[in-house]
Design an enzyme around this catalytic site. Structure first.
Site, short mmCIF file in Angstrom:
data_model
loop_
_atom_site.label_atom_id
_atom_site.label_comp_id
_atom_site.label_asym_id
_atom_site.label_seq_id
_atom_site.Cartn_x
_atom_site.Cartn_y
_atom_site.Cartn_z
N ASN A 124 0.80 -1.22 0.00
CA ASN A 124 0.00 0.00 0.00
C ASN A 124 0.84 1.28 0.00
O ASN A 124 0.36 2.34 -0.42
CB ASN A 124 -0.91 -0.02 1.24
CG ASN A 124 -1.49 1.34 1.56
OD1 ASN A 124 -2.41 1.81 0.88
ND2 ASN A 124 -0.94 1.99 2.58
N TYR A 175 3.08 10.44 -11.33
CA TYR A 175 2.16 9.61 -10.55
C TYR A 175 1.47 8.59 -11.45
O TYR A 175 1.36 7.41 -11.09
CB TYR A 175 1.14 10.50 -9.83
CG TYR A 175 0.32 9.77 -8.81
CD1 TYR A 175 0.90 9.28 -7.64
CD2 TYR A 175 -1.05 9.57 -9.00
CE1 TYR A 175 0.15 8.61 -6.70
CE2 TYR A 175 -1.81 8.90 -8.05
CZ TYR A 175 -1.21 8.42 -6.90
OH TYR A 175 -1.96 7.75 -5.96
N THR A 180 -8.26 10.66 2.86
CA THR A 180 -7.03 10.45 3.60
C THR A 180 -6.22 11.74 3.60
O THR A 180 -6.59 12.73 2.97
CB THR A 180 -6.15 9.35 2.97
OG1 THR A 180 -5.60 9.81 1.74
CG2 THR A 180 -6.95 8.07 2.72
#
Length: 235
Positions: free
Chosen positions: A88, A152, A187
């Site tokens: 993760n 990314y 998050t």
């Protein structure tokens, strides 16, 4: 050796990783979480103190293969085995490709993509023994490109391709392999501060529930690539 299955979650001190770890602990798993910062791990373990006999925190940087080797050894020594690995750990830097620094590019590729490989490479022999499960947390950015996302996107497209190829390589050992590709999750990723305005987003525990669903899937069935997004986008 405990009959309980043992999971290892990288980047497990906060965000999606913490949400996954918490759901697994609530459902009777042993869980080891890793992260780069000891303070973050200590805070996470404090929040998980109800499960102190079933949880362990280990400082590790997935960019360092030897770190991951040592982490897996510690997990096996502590819990006796390793059944599930959830890669993760990840980060993001966002800028136009002509403005992107070498440091930011390398940071994303080495953490998000090479880190996932290091974690699998360090744990695969244990997964062969347990006929276990390897899961990567990628992103919808692994299939949808966008402006200022070249680095990314590259890392997450890579994670998806890596995981799918690993699935083909490892199924002969009865190891299941899946990638989960979330959209907007509530998050602190990229220094975002979570508030009530994020209630429409996927919550970290929702990804934890999805991991649990994968683990409970009949052995004959493998959802190998899962896209997950908020049911209703913010209006």
């Amino acid at each position: 050796m405990s009959d309980k299955k043992t999971a290892y979650v990288t980047g497990g001190s906060k965000g999606i990783g913490f949400g996954v770890a918490k759901i697994l602990l609530e459902n009777g798993y042993n869980v080891a979480i890793s992260g780069r910062k000891e303070k973050d791990l200590e805070e996470a373990l404090l929040q998980l103190s109800d499960y102190k006999d079933s949880v362990a925190g280990i400082v590790s940087n997935v960019r360092d293969y030897e770190n991951e080797e040592k982490t897996v050894s510690k997990i096996v020594k502590h819990f006796g085995k390793l059944d599930i690995v959830i890669a993760n750990a990840g980060l993001g830097h966002f800028s136009a490709v002509d403005e992107m620094s070498l440091e930011h590019w390398n940071d994303m590729i080495e953490t998000n993509l090479t880190g996932a490989f290091h974690t699998l490479k360090a744990s695969v022999e244990e997964l062969k023994k347990s006929e276990g499960y390897y899961i990567t947390i990628s992103s919808l950015a692994g299939t949808n490109f966008f402006a200022n996302g070249a680095g990314y996107n590259a890392s997450k497209f890579g994670v998806v391709g890596f995981t799918q190829a690993a699935m083909i390589d490892l199924r002969k050992y009865n190891i299941k392999v899946s990638t989960i590709m979330p959209g907007s999750v509530a998050t602190n990723f990229n220094d975002h501060k979570v508030t009530e305005k994020d209630a429409w987003k996927i919550q970290p525990e929702d990804i934890g529930q999805l991991v649990l669903d994968l683990l409970n899937m009949n052995a004959r069935t493998l959802p190998s690539k899962i896209e997950v997004r908020p049911s209703k986008p913010n209006s």
